[in-house]
Design a protein around this motif. Structure first.
Motif, mmCIF file in Angstrom:
data_model
loop_
_atom_site.group_PDB
_atom_site.id
_atom_site.type_symbol
_atom_site.label_atom_id
_atom_site.label_comp_id
_atom_site.label_asym_id
_atom_site.label_seq_id
_atom_site.Cartn_x
_atom_site.Cartn_y
_atom_site.Cartn_z
ATOM 1 N N GLU A 96 43.036 35.376 47.619
ATOM 2 C CA GLU A 96 42.029 35.457 46.587
ATOM 3 C C GLU A 96 42.443 34.566 45.437
ATOM 4 O O GLU A 96 42.812 35.044 44.380
ATOM 5 C CB GLU A 96 41.941 36.900 46.100
ATOM 6 C CG GLU A 96 40.550 37.389 46.050
ATOM 7 C CD GLU A 96 40.540 38.776 45.469
ATOM 8 O OE1 GLU A 96 39.735 39.564 45.925
ATOM 9 O OE2 GLU A 96 41.319 39.067 44.552
ATOM 10 N N ALA A 139 36.737 36.710 43.991
ATOM 11 C CA ALA A 139 36.788 38.090 43.548
ATOM 12 C C ALA A 139 35.407 38.584 43.158
ATOM 13 O O ALA A 139 35.040 39.708 43.440
ATOM 14 C CB ALA A 139 37.733 38.223 42.369
ATOM 15 N N THR A 189 38.205 43.475 40.637
ATOM 16 C CA THR A 189 37.762 43.854 41.984
ATOM 17 C C THR A 189 37.241 45.282 41.993
ATOM 18 O O THR A 189 36.179 45.567 42.558
ATOM 19 C CB THR A 189 38.934 43.753 42.968
ATOM 20 O OG1 THR A 189 39.513 42.466 42.824
ATOM 21 C CG2 THR A 189 38.460 43.952 44.381
ATOM 22 N N GLY A 249 35.093 41.686 46.660
ATOM 23 C CA GLY A 249 36.399 42.262 46.901
ATOM 24 C C GLY A 249 36.628 42.861 48.263
ATOM 25 O O GLY A 249 36.990 44.015 48.373
#
Lengths: 164, 767
Positions: free
Chosen positions: B186, B192, B48, B196
């Protein structure tokens, strides 16, 4: 010419003025909580809609006699440190003044008043003393602790001395 | 940071959180290297960060996190097994990322730090001893598959910590719980990759400032509620009553709710300790296992901030000084691995935090030595201190028992700061230690500072509030009893509370209004509020005790900062303002604590209060040439001034007629071989201490009566001189203790020459 508005109030028969924008509000006498050990110029604490405000005895600050029934009104000032109330005898009108009526405080003014008064506005029927509020508040925090007995008072009766 | 791009700001806040999580995860992995879920979580976090900084154009950060990611992906796929070296590398990367984020925060650019070597190191680790792919079967399972079990777990943890847990309340700069809701939403890489911003939709970030404002407003509301409730008492109208009750309940709930938004689990602070302990123990060559219990215990944000540093300091101390090296531990018969144990729990409206280690403990001899060396205490005072008292000496400035100063601790400036910080937020700290077994620190802190429970009392017609944290108990002694039991020690009132002397302080006197509850009067009820300040108890005598109430602390403002006896003011139910008494300030003003500056005195004082029964009243007097002597007051019958002219002589002794009998006089300085007492010789009137035994008296002639003191005595040095038991320190001066029985025998006054007469005296001076 710029017009300046002053909120006026009285101690005995002396008229004082504070720039109107410094004044948050004017109040009738409030229930007050005394602060033991505080300087004598700090009269107490009042509850102003949930805000705790220190009330300063302006008569003491300016070396006026203590007098029964005096100090019956609050002039609440805005300061950086929150609101502070000045206890005065009674409230006067809001006065409009121009710069040409202003004069420095006369040299003969001595004592506490000389320190705390900026100058004088010559109004039609009376003189209005312009109070230096910042200094008054600042000094109130310390003055009472170091009682200044030599402060002679030209504003009040000549016989006046600070009675406890 | 003011005009920084919102997106960047967001990114920073989020990344910081993620990095903290990373630290924890990596350390968890160290113990369990193959834990797939944690690995996946670590991988996602780095991924991320990488994704976002690519998007924001932080290329350096991106390239670093990229290497890290590659390394992690091999770990995740089981191609590499995590070892200490890799963990070190990854932690170094986390630090580098943190450093860069810091630069971005202050300058908005990545800075010119060189991370090439780190990148190379990580690359090497990645390619390095890539073993013959120990590809476990799970490695083929797509990452998605590893996640679903996790999605259920954290969502539980979302609901749990909140008492009542209704709805979202993740606010502020940190997540709650160890696991972040972020992991929940997530589930797979697919998301991801998209960049993010995966904060769960059930959570909202709120600026702390807004929370503070809310808290203030709720405080006002509580006050308004108190006033309404008071008004409603006088109202007949049932509807009004009902409505105000409703308002009461709602306000309480709202207050709790808003307080909760500011609450954070203490685990947020503790999380960082894993890393600190790991790094530090490695640096010191120690093995330490950190155990934590009660990390979910919630405390107000401001308090968390305030205790963060003190706690860190204590933990560092334990690691650096408390726990021994493996060798030393084995030699002491302990397991080579040291334990550091953190525990937090709620109790009685306060949060208790305990930090315990099973290390070497505090060496009390060294503490004593140090304290004496620094003039904090005198040797004989130190000798009498309990271990607990000694342990608490370490909170005094300048007292470190560490043998060597390291860059971590040992400078003796730590623990006193810890204590100050804890006390600043109304907390207390206590230390217990056993040599060779370990040390335990207990910290008690209030849940919140904004609204506190307080006792209201009256004095001189005014009301005052006393924070309940400082309150120990309330006493009420009625008139006759009160007059009898408030006793005076040289003008200072004391009360015997369960055998201990409690110094009394009259509130009206402290406040300079000495009418009313000034002095104990016959038939008057005495109300005593027993308070605690800096470990010392004292009784505050007040006119009346009213009620306990939740109060909102409001500052007094700059104008009154010099008044240390008040910590603020509050508005009571009827709308009047009441001052909040500052217990520490009161204690100082009333000199209960004035001795703190001269700690030696404070010690003596504590002792007096601690075990009065152990103490003897001693008569201190002077013989010629300034030599101080003392004898037990119990042996003294009277003190007399006898004119010299009254002295008569027998063949053996000087005598006087005293109360119908012949009393021999003993010139003490003569007997003790000090020569004739010049002072006594010179004056016309003799100072005589009349000492009686077996219905017969003897007059001891001294130069001057000095004082009567009450203190515990330990004979320091046995005297060679006949007639002297030894030396003691009284009022900081060396004083010799008279061996009365011996003296009488020396003078050949047969009537006292028996074992019986000697023993009680020897016992009386505790020799």
């Amino acid at each position: 010419m710029a017009v300046q508005q002053f909120c006026t109030f009285f101690l005995d028969d002396h008229c004082f003025g504070v720039e109107v924008e410094k004044v948050q509000e004017v109040l009738r006498p409030q229930k007050m909580t005394q602060i033991p050990l505080a300087p004598s110029t700090v009269k107490g604490l009042i509850n102003l809609r949930g805000q705790i405000v220190v009330a300063i005895d302006l008569r003491q600050c300016l070396d006026f006699d203590e007098r029964e029934g005096a100090l019956s009104a609050n002039v609440v000032l805005r300061t950086d440190d929150g609101a502070v109330s000045l206890l005065v005898d009674r409230i006067g009108d809001v006065m409009e003044t121009t710069e040409d009526s202003f004069e420095e405080a006369p040299e003969t003014l001595t004592g506490a008043a000389a320190d705390l008064v900026h100058g004088v506005h010559k109004l039609e029927d009376k003189l209005m003393l312009v109070l230096d509020t910042e200094k008054t508040i600042r000094q109130a925090g310390v003055q009472g602790a170091v009682s200044n007995s030599e402060g002679t008072d030209v504003l009040a009766e000549p016989t006046s001395s600070r009675g406890e | 940071m003011n005009d920084m791009d919102e997106v960047v700001k967001e990114f920073l806040i989020e990344s910081y959180e993620n990095l903290d999580q990373l630290d924890r995860d990596l350390l968890a992995l160290e113990t369990d290297p193959s834990h797939k879920e944690t690995l996946a979580s670590v991988f996602r976090t780095i991924h991320t960060i990488k994704g976002t900084c690519g998007f924001l154009g932080f290329s350096k950060l991106e390239s670093l996190s990229h290497v890290g990611e590659s390394l992690l992906s091999r770990l995740r796929d089981g191609e590499l097994l995590l070892n200490t070296e890799i963990t070190n590398g990854l932690l170094a990367m986390v630090d580098a990322v943190r450093e860069m984020l810091g630069k971005i925060e202050s300058t908005e650019v990545e800075g010119d730090g060189d991370y090439q070597s780190l990148i190379e190191r990580l690359t090497k680790l990645q390619e390095g001893e890539a073993p013959e792919a120990v590809t476990p079967p799970e490695a083929t399972v797509p990452p998605e598959a590893t996640v679903p079990p996790e999605t259920t777990a954290p969502s539980e943890s979302v609901a749990e910590p909140g008492t009542g847990g209704n709805g979202p309340r993740r606010i502020g700069e940190s997540p709650f719980g160890e696991r972040k809701p972020r992991d929940v939403v997530e589930p797979a890489e697919v998301q991801a990759v998209s960049g993010g911003h995966g904060i769960s939709e059930s959570n909202v970030r709120v600026d702390v400032e807004i929370l503070d404002r809310l808290m203030n407003l709720v405080g006002e509301l509580v006050l308004a509620r108190n006033q309404i409730l008071q008004l409603s008492m006088d109202q007949e109208d049932a509807r009004y009553q009902a409505t105000s009750q409703q308002l009461n309940l709602l306000t309480t709930e709202l207050q709790e709710g808003v307080m909760k938004t500011r609450m954070q689990p203490i685990g947020n602070v503790w999380g960082k300790f894993r890393r600190i302990v790991r790094d530090l123990s490695m640096a010191c060559g120690k093995k330490i296992r950190l155990e934590m219990e009660g990390g979910e215990t919630e405390i107000d944000k401001t308090i968390i901030e305030a205790i963060k540093d003190p706690l860190t300091h204590i933990v560092r101390n334990s690691v650096d000084h408390g726990i021994e090296t493996p060798d030393a531990r084995i030699a002491a018969g302990k397991s080579p691995e040291g334990h550091l144990y953190l525990r937090a729990f709620h109790e009685g409206g306060q949060v208790n935090i305990e930090i315990a280690d099973d290390g070497a403990g505090i060496n009390f001899d060294r503490v004593k030595e140090k304290a004496i060396q620094n003039g904090i205490t005198t040797p004989e005072q130190a000798a009498r201190m309990s271990e607990r008292e000694l342990a608490n000496l370490v909170f005094l400035p300048g007292l470190s028992t560490a043998k060597k100063v390291t860059n971590v601790s040992g400078r003796g400036v730590g623990m006193d700061v810890v204590k100050t910080n804890v006390e600043k937020i109304g907390g207390t700290i206590d230390i217990q230690s056993k040599l060779g077994e370990g040390t335990k620190l207990k910290i008690k802190i209030p849940l919140t500072l904004a609204i506190i429970p307080a006792l209201t009392i009256g004095s001189g017609g005014d009301r005052y509030a006393i924070p309940q944290v400082s309150l120990v108990e309330l006493l009420r002694i009625d008139g006759e009893q009160g007059r009898n039991r408030v006793e005076m020690v040289q003008g200072a009132p004391v009360y015997r509370l369960r055998g201990k002397l409690l110094p009394l302080v009259y509130l009206s006197q402290i406040l300079g209004k000495s009418n009313g509850d000034g002095q104990p009067q016959k038939g008057k009820v005495v109300n005593i509020v027993v308070l605690q300040a800096e470990g010392r108890q004292f009784g505050l005598v007040v006119e009346n005790i009213r009620d306990t109430e939740e109060i909102v602390v409001k500052p007094l403002g700059n104008l009154l900062t010099g008044l240390t006896v008040y910590s603020g003011a509050t508005i009571m139910g009827d709308g009047t303002v009441a001052l909040i008494l500052d217990v520490l300030g009161l204690a100082q003003r009333s000199h209960v604590l004035s001795e703190v500056s001269e700690r030696r005195l404070a010690r003596t004082d504590t002792e007096t209060a601690a075990d009065e029964s152990d103490h003897r009243a001693l008569l201190v007097f002077e013989l010629g040439k300034g030599s101080r002597m003392a004898m037990p007051l119990s042996a003294v019958r009277r003190l007399e001034e006898i004119p010299k002219s009254k002295i008569e002589h027998t063949t053996e002794h000087d005598v006087v007629q005293y109360r119908g009998e012949i009393m021999p006089l003993v010139w003490l300085s003569d007997v003790l071989g000090l020569g004739r007492d010049e002072t006594a010789e010179a004056s016309d009137v003799l100072q005589v201490v009349v000492y009686s035994e077996n219905d017969r008296s003897v007059g001891l002639v001294v130069a001057q009566i000095l004082d009567v003191v009450k203190q515990s005595i330990t004979v320091q040095r046995d005297s060679q001189r006949d007639g002297v038991l030894g030396s003691v320190v009284i009022q900081d001066q060396v004083t010799e203790l008279l061996d009365l029985g011996r003296i009488i025998r020396m003078t050949g006054l047969g009537f006292l020459d028996s074992e019986v007469s000697e023993r009680p005296l020897a016992a009386a001076v505790g020799a």
